[in-house]
Write an enzyme that holds these catalytic residues in place. Structure first.
Site, PDB file in Angstrom:
ATOM      1  N   LEU A  66     -37.805  41.609 -30.649  1.00  0.00           N
ATOM      2  CA  LEU A  66     -38.027  40.181 -30.393  1.00  0.00           C
ATOM      3  C   LEU A  66     -37.619  39.816 -28.970  1.00  0.00           C
ATOM      4  CD1 LEU A  66     -36.625  39.207 -33.870  1.00  0.00           C
ATOM      5  CD2 LEU A  66     -38.983  38.756 -33.108  1.00  0.00           C
ATOM      6  N   PRO A  67     -38.037  38.622 -28.499  1.00  0.00           N
ATOM      7  CA  PRO A  67     -37.796  38.291 -27.092  1.00  0.00           C
ATOM      8  C   PRO A  67     -36.321  38.166 -26.693  1.00  0.00           C
ATOM      9  CG  PRO A  67     -39.538  36.909 -27.998  1.00  0.00           C
ATOM     10  CD  PRO A  67     -38.952  37.666 -29.144  1.00  0.00           C
ATOM     11  N   THR A  97     -33.992  43.497 -26.320  1.00  0.00           N
ATOM     12  CA  THR A  97     -32.944  43.434 -25.302  1.00  0.00           C
ATOM     13  C   THR A  97     -32.314  42.051 -25.396  1.00  0.00           C
ATOM     14  OG1 THR A  97     -34.167  44.899 -23.832  1.00  0.00           O
ATOM     15  CG2 THR A  97     -32.428  43.563 -22.831  1.00  0.00           C
ATOM     16  N   LYS A 172     -27.673  49.117 -21.622  1.00  0.00           N
ATOM     17  CA  LYS A 172     -28.946  48.650 -21.043  1.00  0.00           C
ATOM     18  C   LYS A 172     -28.705  47.691 -19.868  1.00  0.00           C
ATOM     19  CE  LYS A 172     -33.340  47.012 -21.175  1.00  0.00           C
ATOM     20  NZ  LYS A 172     -34.568  47.703 -20.982  1.00  0.00           N
ATOM     21  N   LYS A 247     -34.453  38.691 -16.392  1.00  0.00           N
ATOM     22  CA  LYS A 247     -33.878  38.506 -17.736  1.00  0.00           C
ATOM     23  C   LYS A 247     -32.634  39.405 -17.892  1.00  0.00           C
ATOM     24  CE  LYS A 247     -34.491  39.550 -22.600  1.00  0.00           C
ATOM     25  NZ  LYS A 247     -35.273  40.053 -23.708  1.00  0.00           N
TER      26      LYS A 247
HETATM   27  P1  NAD Z   1     -43.567  40.294 -26.381  1.00  0.00           P
HETATM   28  O1  NAD Z   1     -43.403  38.876 -26.009  1.00  0.00           O
HETATM   29  O2  NAD Z   1     -44.841  41.000 -26.041  1.00  0.00           O
HETATM   30  O3  NAD Z   1     -43.343  40.468 -27.973  1.00  0.00           O
HETATM   31  C1  NAD Z   1     -42.434  39.716 -28.731  1.00  0.00           C
HETATM   32  C2  NAD Z   1     -43.123  39.411 -30.061  1.00  0.00           C
HETATM   33  O4  NAD Z   1     -42.194  38.753 -30.908  1.00  0.00           O
HETATM   34  C3  NAD Z   1     -44.337  38.484 -29.902  1.00  0.00           C
HETATM   35  O5  NAD Z   1     -45.477  39.114 -30.477  1.00  0.00           O
HETATM   36  C4  NAD Z   1     -43.922  37.218 -30.660  1.00  0.00           C
HETATM   37  O6  NAD Z   1     -44.998  36.588 -31.309  1.00  0.00           O
HETATM   38  C5  NAD Z   1     -42.924  37.783 -31.647  1.00  0.00           C
HETATM   39  N1  NAD Z   1     -42.007  36.789 -32.158  1.00  0.00           N
HETATM   40  C6  NAD Z   1     -41.246  35.890 -31.471  1.00  0.00           C
HETATM   41  N2  NAD Z   1     -40.528  35.129 -32.315  1.00  0.00           N
HETATM   42  C7  NAD Z   1     -40.825  35.571 -33.567  1.00  0.00           C
HETATM   43  C8  NAD Z   1     -40.420  35.179 -34.862  1.00  0.00           C
HETATM   44  N3  NAD Z   1     -39.552  34.181 -35.044  1.00  0.00           N
HETATM   45  N4  NAD Z   1     -40.954  35.827 -35.918  1.00  0.00           N
HETATM   46  C9  NAD Z   1     -41.836  36.830 -35.753  1.00  0.00           C
HETATM   47  N5  NAD Z   1     -42.262  37.254 -34.540  1.00  0.00           N
HETATM   48  C10 NAD Z   1     -41.776  36.624 -33.464  1.00  0.00           C
HETATM   49  O7  NAD Z   1     -42.305  41.061 -25.755  1.00  0.00           O
HETATM   50  P2  NAD Z   1     -42.160  42.641 -25.501  1.00  0.00           P
HETATM   51  O8  NAD Z   1     -42.582  42.967 -24.126  1.00  0.00           O
HETATM   52  O9  NAD Z   1     -42.723  43.372 -26.664  1.00  0.00           O
HETATM   53  O10 NAD Z   1     -40.545  42.750 -25.488  1.00  0.00           O
HETATM   54  C11 NAD Z   1     -39.793  42.719 -26.675  1.00  0.00           C
HETATM   55  C12 NAD Z   1     -38.341  43.037 -26.331  1.00  0.00           C
HETATM   56  O11 NAD Z   1     -38.282  44.317 -25.684  1.00  0.00           O
HETATM   57  C13 NAD Z   1     -37.714  42.031 -25.366  1.00  0.00           C
HETATM   58  O12 NAD Z   1     -36.387  41.824 -25.750  1.00  0.00           O
HETATM   59  C14 NAD Z   1     -37.819  42.746 -24.017  1.00  0.00           C
HETATM   60  O13 NAD Z   1     -36.815  42.337 -23.115  1.00  0.00           O
HETATM   61  C15 NAD Z   1     -37.623  44.186 -24.437  1.00  0.00           C
HETATM   62  N6  NAD Z   1     -38.198  45.178 -23.504  1.00  0.00           N
HETATM   63  C16 NAD Z   1     -39.474  45.020 -23.033  1.00  0.00           C
HETATM   64  C17 NAD Z   1     -39.991  45.966 -22.157  1.00  0.00           C
HETATM   65  C18 NAD Z   1     -41.400  45.848 -21.623  1.00  0.00           C
HETATM   66  O14 NAD Z   1     -41.750  46.603 -20.701  1.00  0.00           O
HETATM   67  N7  NAD Z   1     -42.232  44.945 -22.154  1.00  0.00           N
HETATM   68  C19 NAD Z   1     -39.222  47.069 -21.775  1.00  0.00           C
HETATM   69  C20 NAD Z   1     -37.945  47.224 -22.306  1.00  0.00           C
HETATM   70  C21 NAD Z   1     -37.444  46.261 -23.166  1.00  0.00           C
END
Ligand code: NAD
Length: 296
Positions: A66-67, A97, A172, A247
């Protein structure tokens, strides 16, 4: 051994991670606020859950991606959430994260309910999620780590047990704070070299084998030329977006404030990335901060 895995948060990272669990033979029940994200999982052989409560009641293992901390706390501890509905003994893996304090609070609440839980944030980005080559930094008790490793091995290549609850998140943000600081330092050196009439390739050749050597220079060089694979050669298309670096720098500063650690360079890096993002750089690669520092 095939399990029922509940996967909440099927975004850029969670979507492909969930698909890798399907490919490994697990029944994956997915939930996301986005129906398109759930349909993508269903097309790949997973199933759509009707909500968090149903998913939690049916799952042996729950993965969340999740975000931010507020979403994680709500999904686990909120009314109708995971902890209210999961079977005792369910294994929970939060790969989002998030801030260390939230990770520790959710883990304590889960353990109190008789669950097994680890925080397991990742590095490796969307390509690592799709390829099953992520690095997982894992915090939690030995027993929970032992149980989680089977699932993490499917989604990742390097799995490190960092210590007790919250230490995965700590690893991290400490790493990414260091990365943000070192990238700014490398960019400043290239900008100064330009002003002094020193060719960028020459600086790279010298510093990459001298005491200024670091990953931001030798694996992710922020100027075009010396390293064909670095985003500088594709007009700073990410890679790792500046908004995501910001972030992580903010999380590092929150943790520094709440723990009393002095991190003045981390604070400076956070300010510089805020300025870069506010001036239009947020969706560029984080190495693009060199343009901001150069003034062009
Ligand atoms: P994203 O925004 O693509 O995905 C998050 C998903 O969570 C979305 O599909 C959203 O609809 C869903 N969501 C939000 N609230 C919700 C709820 N209450 N119920 C159900 N679903 C819900 O983000 P991402 O890029 O997949 O990143 C996710 C996590 O991974 C974050 O914490 C980010 O910091 C971490 N991260 C991302 C990357 C990257 O390169 N994208 C790399 C390392 C870590």
């Amino acid at each position: 051994m095939s399990s029922t895995v509940g996967f909440i948060g099927l975004g850029n990272m969670g979507g492909p991670m969930a698909v890798n669990l399907v490919k490994a033979g697990h029944k994956v029940l997915g939930f996301d606020l986005s129906d398109a994200a759930m349909s993508a999982l269903a097309d790949a052989g997973g199933e759509k859950a009707t909500g968090v409560a149903d998913l939690a009641a049916a799952a042996d293992v729950i993965v969340t991606m999740l975000p931010a901390g507020k979403h994680v706390r709500q999904i686990y501890e909120g009314e109708g959430g995971i902890l209210e509905n999961a079977k005792p003994g369910t294994l929970m893996i939060d790969s989002s994260t998030i801030d260390v304090d939230s990770a520790r609070a959710v883990s304590a609440a889960a353990i109190e309910k008789g669950m097994q839980m680890v925080d397991a944030p990742v590095s490796g980005g969307v390509a690592g999620a799709a390829g099953g080559t992520l690095t997982f930094m894992v915090g939690g008790p030995d027993e929970a780590f032992g149980l989680a490793k089977h699932y993490l091995d499917i989604m990742g290549k390097t799995i490190v047990h960092a210590g007790g609850a919250g230490t995965g998140q700590a690893a991290k943000i400490c790493n990414n704070m260091l990365l943000g600081i070192s990238m700014v330092g490398v960019c400043e050196a290239f900008v100064l070299a330009e002003r002094l009439g020193l060719d960028a390739q020459k600086l790279f050749d010298i510093s990459s084998t001298a005491s200024g050597q670091c990953w931001s220079l030798t694996s992710y060089c922020p100027v075009p030329g010396p390293l064909p694979s670095s985003p500088a050669n594709r007009d700073y298309q990410p890679g790792f977006a500046a908004a995501m670096m910001l972030k992580d720098l903010k999380l590092a500063q929150e943790a520094a404030n709440s723990s009393g650690a002095a991190t003045p360079l981390g604070a400076e890096a956070e300010s510089l990335y805020t300025l870069f993002c506010n001036s239009g750089g947020e969706s560029q690669d984080f190495s693009g901060i060199i343009k901001f520092l150069r003034g062009s």
